[in-house]
Design an enzyme around this catalytic site. Structure first.
Site, PDB file in Angstrom:
ATOM      1  N   GLU A 167       0.455  -1.457  -0.468  1.00  0.00           N
ATOM      2  CA  GLU A 167      -0.580  -0.841  -0.148  1.00  0.00           C
ATOM      3  C   GLU A 167       0.523   1.271  -0.461  1.00  0.00           C
ATOM      4  OE1 GLU A 167      -2.834  -0.622   3.428  1.00  0.00           O
ATOM      5  OE2 GLU A 167      -3.326  -2.344   2.382  1.00  0.00           O
ATOM      6  N   ASN A 208       1.898  -4.785  -3.947  1.00  0.00           N
ATOM      7  CA  ASN A 208       0.078  -5.323  -2.934  1.00  0.00           C
ATOM      8  C   ASN A 208       0.083  -4.544  -2.895  1.00  0.00           C
ATOM      9  OD1 ASN A 208      -1.105  -7.466  -2.031  1.00  0.00           O
ATOM     10  ND2 ASN A 208      -0.494  -6.602  -0.233  1.00  0.00           N
ATOM     11  N   HIS A 244     -10.502  -6.554  -2.061  1.00  0.00           N
ATOM     12  CA  HIS A 244     -11.085  -5.891  -1.055  1.00  0.00           C
ATOM     13  C   HIS A 244     -12.541  -5.372  -1.865  1.00  0.00           C
ATOM     14  CE1 HIS A 244      -9.234  -7.450   1.993  1.00  0.00           C
ATOM     15  NE2 HIS A 244      -8.308  -6.577   1.014  1.00  0.00           N
ATOM     16  N   GLU A 273      -6.042 -10.910  -1.968  1.00  0.00           N
ATOM     17  CA  GLU A 273      -7.145 -10.930  -0.091  1.00  0.00           C
ATOM     18  C   GLU A 273      -8.378 -10.913  -0.417  1.00  0.00           C
ATOM     19  OE1 GLU A 273      -5.295  -7.301   1.796  1.00  0.00           O
ATOM     20  OE2 GLU A 273      -3.216  -7.896   1.712  1.00  0.00           O
ATOM     21  N   ASP A 275     -12.172 -10.509  -1.107  1.00  0.00           N
ATOM     22  CA  ASP A 275     -13.555 -10.680  -0.137  1.00  0.00           C
ATOM     23  C   ASP A 275     -14.609  -9.354  -0.940  1.00  0.00           C
ATOM     24  OD1 ASP A 275     -12.387  -8.163   0.654  1.00  0.00           O
ATOM     25  OD2 ASP A 275     -12.414  -9.063   2.845  1.00  0.00           O
TER      26      ASP A 275
END
Ligand code: 9MR
Length: 356
Positions: A167, A208, A244, A273, A275
């Site tokens: 990030e 990432n 996400h 990651e 979701d």
């Protein structure tokens, strides 16, 4: 709302069974079932992973068994982060990370290392020292180097992919104004990759971030950064897309095109990651939309030669981070709080069964 109350023991939907993926069902609950997501992923030459909550792994048998059965890759949700591994300067706590690496090894799973350089979850001693000026820039650089070297060396040969920097960009594509940028300048990114590579030359080293699924200002900033780093010979091998998503914001545009441009740089890609949250309460329509989002990301991955790893950020709503951070939202994972499978679980299984 109850989902399919099929206990989480390795049976996919009827649709899947008729597609001929069912093998002989003799596996005990904790073994690799022939119809698990894991078994389907192995046929598609894909690592299917989950973030692992170590507290849940220790006390929830259903969770523990499903983690071993359904996935062939694991990521530490928190226990490899700096605040956990070095809570006091020079005093390390590797207990959680060691346990996860052992768990994975016993089950033939690979491990994604997460994460070495981040602006969040830093130890208190570090942020305090930077703030009060007792840790200056030169010392900070040495501290970062030591952190990366110590952690990567400890797990040398046992981590398939490391999220080296996490990030580091803002939404507009400018570098995030973290303590790393403020004190060390932009060269901290190349340094981090060089130090990680020196500590474990075989681990694949990743950038990432979130909101970089499609082509946008932020993902383009990563593309330009990766291109420049690779031209300079910096050992960066992968681009990690967190994934996400939220159904109320729509599905990102041109995910395939985004993966393709990193692939053209000679890099690996991964979803790290995934979701898909929604505004509560849950209803069938939202669950159906959620299923298409999971499937959409997986489809992009299976459509790209560079993408061999697809990780969900937890597989049960019971332990999902989402409700704690986004008030009124949740239900973001493949199964409910009771591990009942949602349409998204079936959609992922079906897409895996179709292969590349
Ligand atoms: O899921 C993690 C949660 O348990 C932690 O409290 C949180 C702390 O910031 O980090 C969560 O994981 C994040 C990951 O490390 C990086 N990308 C975003 C994830 C969700 O916030």
């Amino acid at each position: 709302m109850k989902y399919f109350r099929m206990p989480f023991v390795g049976l996919l939907s009827a649709t899947l069974l008729v597609t001929g993926v069912m093998g002989v069902q003799t596996a005990a609950a904790d073994e690799v079932s022939p119809v698990s997501l894991r078994a389907l992923a192995e046929r598609a030459d894909l690592r299917i992973g989950t973030a692992v909550d170590m507290a849940a792994l220790g006390e929830d048998t259903t969770y523990r068994r499903a983690t071993g059965r359904e996935f062939n890759s694991v990521t530490a949700e928190n226990v490899m982060k700096w605040e956990v591994v070095e809570p006091t300067r020079g005093t390390y706590d590797w207990s959680g990370a060691d346990e996860l690496v052992r768990f994975a090894r016993e089950r033939g799973q690979v491990v994604r290392g997460h994460t070495l350089v981040w602006h969040s979850q830093l130890p208190g001693w570090l942020t305090a020292g930077v703030q009060d000026g007792s840790i200056g820039a030169g010392e900070l650089r040495g501290i970062l180097r030591k952190h990366i070297t110590t952690e990567v060396k400890r797990y040398k040969g046992r981590i398939q992919q490391w999220d080296v920097v996490n990030e580091v960009f803002e939404e507009d594509g400018s570098l995030r104004n973290s303590i790393w940028l403020q004190k060390l300048g932009p060269s901290y990114i190349a340094d981090a990759f060089r130090w990680a590579h020196a500590a474990d030359p075989k681990a694949k080293l990743f950038l990432n971030d979130y909101n970089v699924e499609g082509v946008n200002a932020k993902s383009t900033a990563y593309y330009e950064l990766a291109k420049r780093l690779r031209a300079e010979g910096v050992p960066v091998q992968g681009f990690g897309i967190q994934g996400h998503l939220a159904i109320q914001y729509g599905f990102p545009g041109d995910v395939a095109g985004n993966l393709a441009r990193f692939e053209r740089l000679g890099m690996q890609t991964a979803f790290t990651e995934v979701d898909v949250r929604m505004i509560l309460p849950v209803d069938e329509e939202k669950l159906a939309t959620q299923a298409t989002y999971f499937r959409g990301l997986l489809d992009a991955c299976l459509g790209a030669r560079s993408c061999r790893s697809f990780t969900v950020w937890g597989f049960t709503d019971k332990y999902s981070w989402v409700p704690g951070v986004f008030a009124g939202q949740g239900a973001a994972t493949l199964t409910g709080e009771d591990f009942g499978r949602k349409p998204a679980y079936g959609a992922v299984g079906e897409r895996l069964a179709e292969g590349r």
